[in-house]
Design a protein around this motif. Structure first.
Motif, PDB file in Angstrom:
ATOM      1  N   GLY A  69     -10.246  10.853  13.902  1.00  0.00           N
ATOM      2  CA  GLY A  69      -9.452  11.508  12.873  1.00  0.00           C
ATOM      3  C   GLY A  69      -9.806  11.033  11.481  1.00  0.00           C
ATOM      4  N   TYR A  70      -9.408  11.824  10.500  1.00  0.00           N
ATOM      5  CA  TYR A  70      -9.588  11.486   9.092  1.00  0.00           C
ATOM      6  C   TYR A  70      -8.283  10.899   8.553  1.00  0.00           C
ATOM      7  CZ  TYR A  70     -13.987  14.128   8.761  1.00  0.00           C
ATOM      8  OH  TYR A  70     -15.276  14.572   8.909  1.00  0.00           O
ATOM      9  N   CYS A  71      -8.393  10.062   7.523  1.00  0.00           N
ATOM     10  CA  CYS A  71      -7.173   9.512   6.932  1.00  0.00           C
ATOM     11  C   CYS A  71      -7.369   9.195   5.458  1.00  0.00           C
ATOM     12  CB  CYS A  71      -6.699   8.270   7.686  1.00  0.00           C
ATOM     13  SG  CYS A  71      -7.807   6.849   7.602  1.00  0.00           S
ATOM     14  N   TYR A  72      -6.225   9.041   4.799  1.00  0.00           N
ATOM     15  CA  TYR A  72      -6.169   8.668   3.384  1.00  0.00           C
ATOM     16  C   TYR A  72      -5.764   7.199   3.315  1.00  0.00           C
ATOM     17  CZ  TYR A  72      -3.554   8.209  -1.050  1.00  0.00           C
ATOM     18  OH  TYR A  72      -3.045   7.775  -2.256  1.00  0.00           O
ATOM     19  N   PHE A  73      -6.467   6.423   2.503  1.00  0.00           N
ATOM     20  CA  PHE A  73      -6.186   4.994   2.358  1.00  0.00           C
ATOM     21  C   PHE A  73      -6.316   4.638   0.888  1.00  0.00           C
ATOM     22  CE2 PHE A  73      -7.599   0.427   2.733  1.00  0.00           C
ATOM     23  CZ  PHE A  73      -6.387  -0.067   3.200  1.00  0.00           C
ATOM     24  N   ALA A  74      -5.234   4.135   0.299  1.00  0.00           N
ATOM     25  CA  ALA A  74      -5.239   3.795  -1.120  1.00  0.00           C
ATOM     26  C   ALA A  74      -4.784   2.351  -1.299  1.00  0.00           C
ATOM     27  CB  ALA A  74      -4.328   4.737  -1.905  1.00  0.00           C
ATOM     28  N   GLN A  75      -5.493   1.609  -2.158  1.00  0.00           N
ATOM     29  CA  GLN A  75      -5.177   0.213  -2.429  1.00  0.00           C
ATOM     30  C   GLN A  75      -4.866   0.052  -3.918  1.00  0.00           C
ATOM     31  OE1 GLN A  75      -9.207  -0.275  -0.517  1.00  0.00           O
ATOM     32  NE2 GLN A  75      -8.440  -2.350  -0.281  1.00  0.00           N
ATOM     33  N   GLN A  76      -3.731  -0.564  -4.229  1.00  0.00           N
ATOM     34  CA  GLN A  76      -3.420  -0.822  -5.629  1.00  0.00           C
ATOM     35  C   GLN A  76      -4.353  -1.907  -6.152  1.00  0.00           C
ATOM     36  OE1 GLN A  76       0.687  -1.634  -6.508  1.00  0.00           O
ATOM     37  NE2 GLN A  76       0.237  -2.355  -8.566  1.00  0.00           N
ATOM     38  N   ILE A  77      -4.987  -1.642  -7.279  1.00  0.00           N
ATOM     39  CA  ILE A  77      -5.944  -2.586  -7.863  1.00  0.00           C
ATOM     40  C   ILE A  77      -5.171  -3.565  -8.739  1.00  0.00           C
ATOM     41  CG2 ILE A  77      -8.048  -2.848  -9.223  1.00  0.00           C
ATOM     42  CD1 ILE A  77      -8.693   0.073  -8.527  1.00  0.00           C
ATOM     43  N   THR A  78      -4.745  -4.653  -8.104  1.00  0.00           N
ATOM     44  CA  THR A  78      -3.947  -5.633  -8.835  1.00  0.00           C
ATOM     45  C   THR A  78      -3.958  -6.952  -8.093  1.00  0.00           C
ATOM     46  OG1 THR A  78      -1.762  -6.088  -9.781  1.00  0.00           O
ATOM     47  CG2 THR A  78      -1.810  -5.000  -7.645  1.00  0.00           C
ATOM     48  N   SER A  79      -3.752  -8.028  -8.834  1.00  0.00           N
ATOM     49  CA  SER A  79      -3.513  -9.315  -8.211  1.00  0.00           C
ATOM     50  C   SER A  79      -2.053  -9.346  -7.763  1.00  0.00           C
ATOM     51  CB  SER A  79      -3.785 -10.447  -9.201  1.00  0.00           C
ATOM     52  OG  SER A  79      -5.132 -10.420  -9.640  1.00  0.00           O
ATOM     53  N   GLY A  80      -1.721 -10.318  -6.941  1.00  0.00           N
ATOM     54  CA  GLY A  80      -0.351 -10.410  -6.470  1.00  0.00           C
ATOM     55  C   GLY A  80      -0.180  -9.778  -5.103  1.00  0.00           C
ATOM     56  N   HIS A 134      -1.159   6.177 -11.152  1.00  0.00           N
ATOM     57  CA  HIS A 134       0.142   6.750 -10.802  1.00  0.00           C
ATOM     58  C   HIS A 134       1.245   5.809 -11.257  1.00  0.00           C
ATOM     59  CE1 HIS A 134       3.110   9.034  -8.596  1.00  0.00           C
ATOM     60  NE2 HIS A 134       3.470   7.965  -7.898  1.00  0.00           N
ATOM     61  N   LYS A 135       2.107   6.309 -12.152  1.00  0.00           N
ATOM     62  CA  LYS A 135       3.243   5.537 -12.661  1.00  0.00           C
ATOM     63  C   LYS A 135       2.810   4.185 -13.210  1.00  0.00           C
ATOM     64  CE  LYS A 135       6.648   7.747  -9.638  1.00  0.00           C
ATOM     65  NZ  LYS A 135       7.720   7.542  -8.611  1.00  0.00           N
ATOM     66  N   GLY A 136       1.719   4.220 -13.962  1.00  0.00           N
ATOM     67  CA  GLY A 136       1.239   3.010 -14.607  1.00  0.00           C
ATOM     68  C   GLY A 136       0.454   2.075 -13.718  1.00  0.00           C
ATOM     69  N   GLN A 137       0.281   2.434 -12.450  1.00  0.00           N
ATOM     70  CA  GLN A 137      -0.485   1.616 -11.520  1.00  0.00           C
ATOM     71  C   GLN A 137      -1.791   2.322 -11.165  1.00  0.00           C
ATOM     72  OE1 GLN A 137       0.635  -1.383 -10.851  1.00  0.00           O
ATOM     73  NE2 GLN A 137       2.626  -1.027 -11.845  1.00  0.00           N
ATOM     74  N   VAL A 138      -2.839   1.539 -10.965  1.00  0.00           N
ATOM     75  CA  VAL A 138      -4.149   2.102 -10.630  1.00  0.00           C
ATOM     76  C   VAL A 138      -4.461   1.797  -9.165  1.00  0.00           C
ATOM     77  CG1 VAL A 138      -6.608   2.147 -11.160  1.00  0.00           C
ATOM     78  CG2 VAL A 138      -4.937   1.808 -13.002  1.00  0.00           C
TER      79      VAL A 138
END
Length: 336
Positions: free
Chosen positions: A127-138, A160-164
């Protein structure tokens, strides 16, 4: 060495609670770099890493950076600048002349394994999927969703909403079907498996397709081809096939391989052998080559030179690779 994401996750999944793990992801590059945005590597506290983000030059330092993630339980961003003389990458003598930015995220039961268990399950089930990681420390932040097989594979940054976020559409491994399990099929299966492809090998002959000769095959099928053709609608692997290579050296089996390919989802069908023999195979199958309903390569392969089975296998897999990737297979430098 496991380099594809599915292969890496397969290794990780077996030991996910036995070691501490970090997922390393390239999220941005500038100039020349060995791997591009979206490339992954899995690292554990035994000093092992699976996958490469450079040609092996940066991995030892990435390992050191990963230890800080285990100590803090938080993600980190590291940057290697091959253009700056004071940067570690320059001192290591890499000299690629580019910049690589990497996101390190600890993977544990406490953070739901970053949903990598779901990613692994989805890719393993073709299957195919969507995977997103917030680019931030913490604290690591990720998103996951299942997608249809019509989804376009891509990697991009998304705000999105100030987050990358680094957003990826991930596809399952390439599924290759090989009809014919003679000696010359061994390097074909081996090379394809090294690329992370799943290889289904078909040969009803008792003397062919022995598992000890094909340890890298995902599955070896010994059933008669006519029964496979008859029951094609019930064969999940056939509906998932991306490419099919026919190389049994037997006219009747090759003809059945052609008929089987028409029951598959193969986007590429290739056959080993000269043109005059191929005409006999099509006649045996009761088919017209000019009206064949799949992209068909014969003689199969790129003009790489060499007569050894390994050279021929490389030629064949290279053509399949370039066809599925929609590339022209020309020399990058133009030297040939």
């Amino acid at each position: 060495m496991a380099n594809t994401l599915t292969s890496m996750l397969n290794v990780w999944y077996q030991q996910k609670d036995q070691c501490q793990w970090v997922l390393a992801t390239i999220f941005e590059t500038q100039g020349s770099s060995y791997r591009k945005s979206g490339a992954h590597m899995m690292i554990n506290d035994l000093g092992q890493y699976h996958g490469l983000l450079s040609g092996g030059c940066l991995e030892s330092d990435i390992m050191l950076q990963a230890r800080r993630c285990w100590d803090s339980g938080e993600g980190r961003i590291v940057e290697y600048d091959m253009t700056e003389e004071q940067d570690l990458a320059w001192k290591l003598g890499i000299g690629c002349g580019g910049v690589v930015k990497i996101l390190l995220q600890p993977v544990s039961k406490q953070n739901d394994y970053l949903y990598l268990n779901k990613v692994y399950s989805r890719l393993s089930q073709n299957g195919y999927c969507y995977f997103a990681q917030q680019i931030t420390s913490g604290e690591p932040q990720v998103e996951y969703a299942e997608l249809p097989s019509t989804a376009q594979v891509k990697v991009e940054q998304w705000e999105h909403k100030g987050q990358v976020f680094l957003k990826q559409v991930l596809r399952p491994p390439i599924n290759l079907c090989v009809v014919g399990a003679g000696v010359d099929a061994q390097p074909v299966v081996e090379i394809a498996a090294k690329l992370g492809w799943r290889v289904v090998l078909i040969d009803p002959r008792a003397s062919h397709g022995r598992s000890n000769y094909f340890p890298d095959a995902f599955e070896i099928i010994k059933a008669p081809l006519d029964s496979l053709i008859e029951n094609a609608d019930e064969l999940t692997w056939l509906a998932q096939t991306d490419a099919l290579i026919i190389m049994s050296h037997n006219v009747k089996l090759d003809a059945q391989g052609l008929l089987l390919s028409l029951k598959s989802s193969a986007k590429y069908v290739g056959m080993l052998g000269p043109l005059h023999r191929t005409e006999r195979v099509f006649t045996q199958a009761g088919l017209n080559r000019d009206k064949f309903e799949r992209p068909f390569a014969n003689p199969i392969g790129l003009r790489l030179g060499g007569e050894l089975p390994e050279s021929i296998a490389l030629s064949m897999i290279s053509e399949v690779h370039s066809f599925l990737a929609q590339k022209d297979a020309k020399s990058i430098s133009g030297i040939v």
